[in-house]
Design a protein around this motif. Structure first.
Motif: not given
Length: 543
Positions: A214-220, A259-261
């Motif tokens: 999830p945290i890498s998805s912020v950069g993505a 739940s990722v959110f």
């Protein structure tokens, strides 16, 4: 990867067969990237389990045991809601179940595969920025060398040294997919005539990154937004980019394991990540050599995607510091990418070299040498071949000598830094997990930590210890050399390297054979004999 990515075609009249076709020649990135893949895979394989490796191996073990309803990664508790159970981990668990491999073996095998995804993603992304054949090579070496002169070792940090520990982690796989997502977004930005389905596909890829790490998805997402904003037809393609966002959100919402959110605003691990903000100039200053190149891109185009990406990344990192949500500092590794890649693209451009570009190239070469010899060299130079004494990757002690006595799922009571992070990777459970997890209420974990402290307190009574053993179904104690072995415990193993002692409590001995012991069994046992009267024999590890 497509042939257009890895090879360039050159027509020389006729091939060796005389058929008038085209002959493929390997690109510099194919040759040097392939060599890098081989060297780094070997460097990764020589480093023993350390840091978060045991956690990820434990995740695979739990999924191997029960693919649909895995237990907590580190404790004998339900694991429903744990963010570790991503599509990436489920695929690893399925692979372990089919092959019979142990969790730690699967994580080791994942390293070269993740590196391949990363290298192909880098190549594809740089091709979107420039067609120059040497640009991907320069980008790769800028990414792994231009960091700083203090160690930056964290999941998602892709310097040479940190790669030796985290190539097998989900973060590396997610970052590899991130480069592919950025390349896809760049392609869509250039060709505004495409229909909506490619945008949906990009959203599916972003959703996968969101679930894997999830945290890498912020950069993505920041990178995708930067490319979308850089396009001249962004206003006419709002609905298409909206389809990307909706698809990513839907995929994140339907994943059944967690739940990722629910992770948004979760502060349970912020205290761990505060150290990401310490000594930042020392850890990252070499990457600032890319600032002149990024400034040149800004002067040419105020909406340059690398410039926008860097600005947005810095804003998120600053928000993490100001708000106290230090977990957002995990994108610091991706924050350096615009600097590193802008420098690589600038140096690969076929312009006449003036003194300014010559100075930039010289500074980059000097910075790469400083980064390599000061921090990164020990990653690829074994100690036996090291003429200088470079810093080496960590070499944590192994725990095969201890887990060879245990059954899968046995509960171990320990508060040692190394065993709490390593032993679960072999299939054992801890009384108190080392890390917070969404599947376990933090108050429950704290009560378990308190129980461990109570048991190991020299002032605790035998009745207090017995109550803890019964409550948590403890079977084993793993004690450091300075911790007292309780009178009711039976020592069955001893580490000659660390002096740690394994003792049995709370029930009959496990049927698994004792592991090899190459030294005394403990303070009360003679060399070569165990305190309970048995003799050392060889036995396989759990799992």
């Amino acid at each position: 990867m497509s042939g257009a990515l890895l090879t360039r075609r050159a027509c020389h009249g006729a091939t060796a067969l005389g058929d008038g076709g085209r002959r493929r020649r390997p690109t510099p990135y194919l040759v040097l990237g392939g060599l890098f893949w081989l060297v780094m895979s070997l460097a990764y394989w020589r480093v023993p389990m350390c840091c978060d490796f045991g956690q990820h191996a434990a995740v695979v073990e739990r999924l191997k045991e029960n693919l649909l309803h895995p237990a907590h990664p580190m404790a004998d508790l339900p694991g429903e809601g744990s963010a570790y159970y991503s599509p990436y981990a489920v695929a690893q668990g399925l692979f372990a179940k089919v092959t019979g491999l142990a969790g730690w073996q699967v994580v080791k095998l994942a390293g070269p595969l993740n590196l391949l995804v990363l290298l192909t993603g880098i190549g594809r992304f740089v091709r979107v920025l420039t067609p120059r054949p040497w640009a991907p090579v320069l980008a790769l070496f800028a990414m792994v060398l231009l960091w700083g002169t203090r160690m930056a070792w964290w999941s998602g940090y892709l310097g040479l040294m940190s790669m030796t520990g985290n190539l097998g982690y989900p973060s590396t796989f997610a970052i590899g997919l991130t480069f592919w997502a950025w390349a896809w977004a760049g392609t869509l930005t250039r060709d505004a005539r495409r229909g909506r389905w490619p945008y949906v596909g990009l959203g599916a890829l972003c959703g996968l990154i969101l679930l894997v790490h999830p945290i890498s998805s912020v950069g993505a997402v920041i990178g995708v937004v930067a490319f979308a904003a850089s396009g001249r037809a962004v206003g006419r393609r709002v609905l298409c980019w909206a389809a990307t966002a909706v698809t990513a959100a839907v995929i994140g919402a339907v994943w059944p394991y967690y739940s990722v959110f629910s992770l948004v605003g979760d502060a349970s691990v912020d205290w761990i990540h505060r150290q990401l903000y310490t000594e930042m100039p020392q850890r990252f200053w070499l990457a600032l050599l890319g600032l002149p190149a990024l400034w040149l891109r800004f002067r040419r185009d105020r909406r340059d995607p690398l410039v926008l990406m860097f600005a947005l990344d810095c804003a998120v990192v600053a928000y993490g510091w100001v708000s106290g949500h230090y977990t957002y500092g995990r994108i610091l590794g991706l924050t350096l990418v615009p600097l590193q890649f802008a420098l690589a693209v600038e140096l690969a451009a076929p312009r006449v070299w003036g003194w300014r570009r010559g100075a930039l190239a010289g500074a980059a070469a000097l910075g790469a040498c400083v980064g390599f010899f000061q921090i990164q060299a020990g990653a690829v130079v074994p100690r036996a071949l090291d003429p200088i004494g470079f810093d080496q990757p960590p070499r944590w002690p192994g725990y095969g000598w201890a887990v060879g006595h245990m059954h899968r799922g046995d509960v171990v009571l320990t508060n040692g830094y190394y065993p709490t992070r390593s032993v679960p990777g072999y299939g054992a459970n801890l009384v108190a997990p080392a890390w917070p997890d969404a599947s376990l209420d933090e108050d429950v974990r704290n009560r378990r930590l308190a129980a461990v402290r109570t048991y190991l307190d020299p002032e605790s009574t035998r009745a207090e210890r017995a109550a803890i053993v019964r409550r948590y179904d403890v079977r084993w104690l793993l004690l450091s050399r300075d911790q007292r072995v309780p009178s009711e415990a039976v020592v069955v193993g001893w580490s000659p390297r660390t002096g740690e002692v394994l003792a049995r409590v709370g029930g009959p001995a496990s049927a698994g054979g004792p592991a090899s012991a190459g030294g005394p069994a403990g303070p009360d046992g003679p060399k070569g004999a165990l305190r309970d009267g048995s003799t050392p024999t060889n036995a396989p590890l759990i799992g």
